[in-house]
Enzyme design. Sequence first.
Site, PDB file in Angstrom:
ATOM      1  N   ALA A 168       0.834  -1.212   0.000  1.00  0.00           N
ATOM      2  CA  ALA A 168       0.000   0.000   0.000  1.00  0.00           C
ATOM      3  C   ALA A 168       0.864   1.256   0.000  1.00  0.00           C
ATOM      4  O   ALA A 168       0.570   2.226  -0.706  1.00  0.00           O
ATOM      5  CB  ALA A 168      -0.933  -0.012   1.210  1.00  0.00           C
ATOM      6  N   ASP A 169       1.922   1.261   0.795  1.00  0.00           N
ATOM      7  CA  ASP A 169       2.841   2.404   0.815  1.00  0.00           C
ATOM      8  C   ASP A 169       3.407   2.679  -0.574  1.00  0.00           C
ATOM      9  O   ASP A 169       3.330   3.797  -1.100  1.00  0.00           O
ATOM     10  CB  ASP A 169       4.016   2.118   1.764  1.00  0.00           C
ATOM     11  CG  ASP A 169       3.761   2.621   3.173  1.00  0.00           C
ATOM     12  OD1 ASP A 169       2.910   3.498   3.357  1.00  0.00           O
ATOM     13  OD2 ASP A 169       4.435   2.137   4.092  1.00  0.00           O
ATOM     14  N   SER A 170       4.004   1.652  -1.154  1.00  0.00           N
ATOM     15  CA  SER A 170       4.687   1.845  -2.430  1.00  0.00           C
ATOM     16  C   SER A 170       3.718   2.223  -3.540  1.00  0.00           C
ATOM     17  O   SER A 170       3.995   3.133  -4.334  1.00  0.00           O
ATOM     18  CB  SER A 170       5.457   0.576  -2.811  1.00  0.00           C
ATOM     19  OG  SER A 170       6.466   0.295  -1.866  1.00  0.00           O
TER      20      SER A 170
END
Length: 395
Positions: A168-170
């Site tokens: 999700a971050d990337s």
Amino acid sequence: MAERSTALQSLKVLDLTRVRAGPTCCRVLADFGADVIKIEAPVGADPSAGVSGARHGYDMLNLHRNKRSLTLNLKAPEGRALFLRMVEGADVVVENFRPDVKDRLGIAYEDLARVNPRVILASISGFGQTGPYARRAGFDQIAQGMGGLMGVTGNPDEGPMRAGAAVADSSSGLYAAIGIFVALQERAASGRGQWVQSSLLEAQIALMDFQAARYLVEGEVPRSTGNDHPYVTPMGVVPTSDGYLNLGVGSDTQWQALCKLIGKPDWAQDARYATNAARFEHRPELWGLLEPIFAENTTAHWVAALEEVGVPAGPIYMMDEVFDDPQVQHLEMAAPVHHPARGQTRLVAQPVKLSRTPASVYVSAPDAGEHSDAILGDLGLSDDEIAALREKNVI
């Protein structure tokens, strides 16, 4: 030493980001040659400031290469004033504070647009800029859970499982970069900037793709199936004599080729296995037949044999094996760079190739404030003015 990419060399980017999602976005811009100025608080000015591990550690080096660093206390009036002076000449500002922080600091989109109507602000948050969860702290694993990924990951009888990378971050950082490129293209026609927004939750839902559409269109709630494909068989992990193999039989034609290869051509005609729908219905039984056969030989043997008959397959690597693979080496996914403290090292290269203006990793991550004097000098400040700001811990 690699040369700086020329693709985005005309862009000036102010990077206010921290941890992973925002730095991932800015790394794309920096790798393609944008002048990315990483702005971080002076020592002691922001106790909540997050960094990605040790300053000279792998995560910082990988996320913040190709950037310049300026220390600036945005909570101080002088710091905010300097920042807005920088915005006057900037193309893009990227931040991933909680949504209310930029309002408190006086650097929301409206504040930036007043001094530079052409500026693009990219904001990355956990759950979006508005709504009931807007002020919640957002972390990758929380978004993986709320976006549906953990619900379809892992073995069915073991409960939810997180992915082994910060999905999700990337992805929220990459979606923000896409939004920036769209806004830059639109600005070329309109002459105006705009506010680009992405969030971990939205990015994670978007990455669910067919699983999400399966529910929205058909009303089906996907479940975890371990290493098996949700609806194609046999597609999954099978043990070999020395490890494991990813087997991907994606069509009836490939199934027929596999049956011939393993000396079981009659299975291709068996009503229980002849079609994917039938194979899916008899999946446990089918894997029970295939597993003893694949256990007779090595992963390398099966990869080569399956390639010969056009059936997709591949080994399952640990990270050292990933970068030892000849195709990965051919693709140059480990980018060499020199670091003043660590010497020669390697970082993860950009996966997007351009024929004339490729990305490059040309300089390592900076120390905090390494370029403060040069950046403020370009802004017109004298040596005495810079020294006075440093004395007051504004920079």
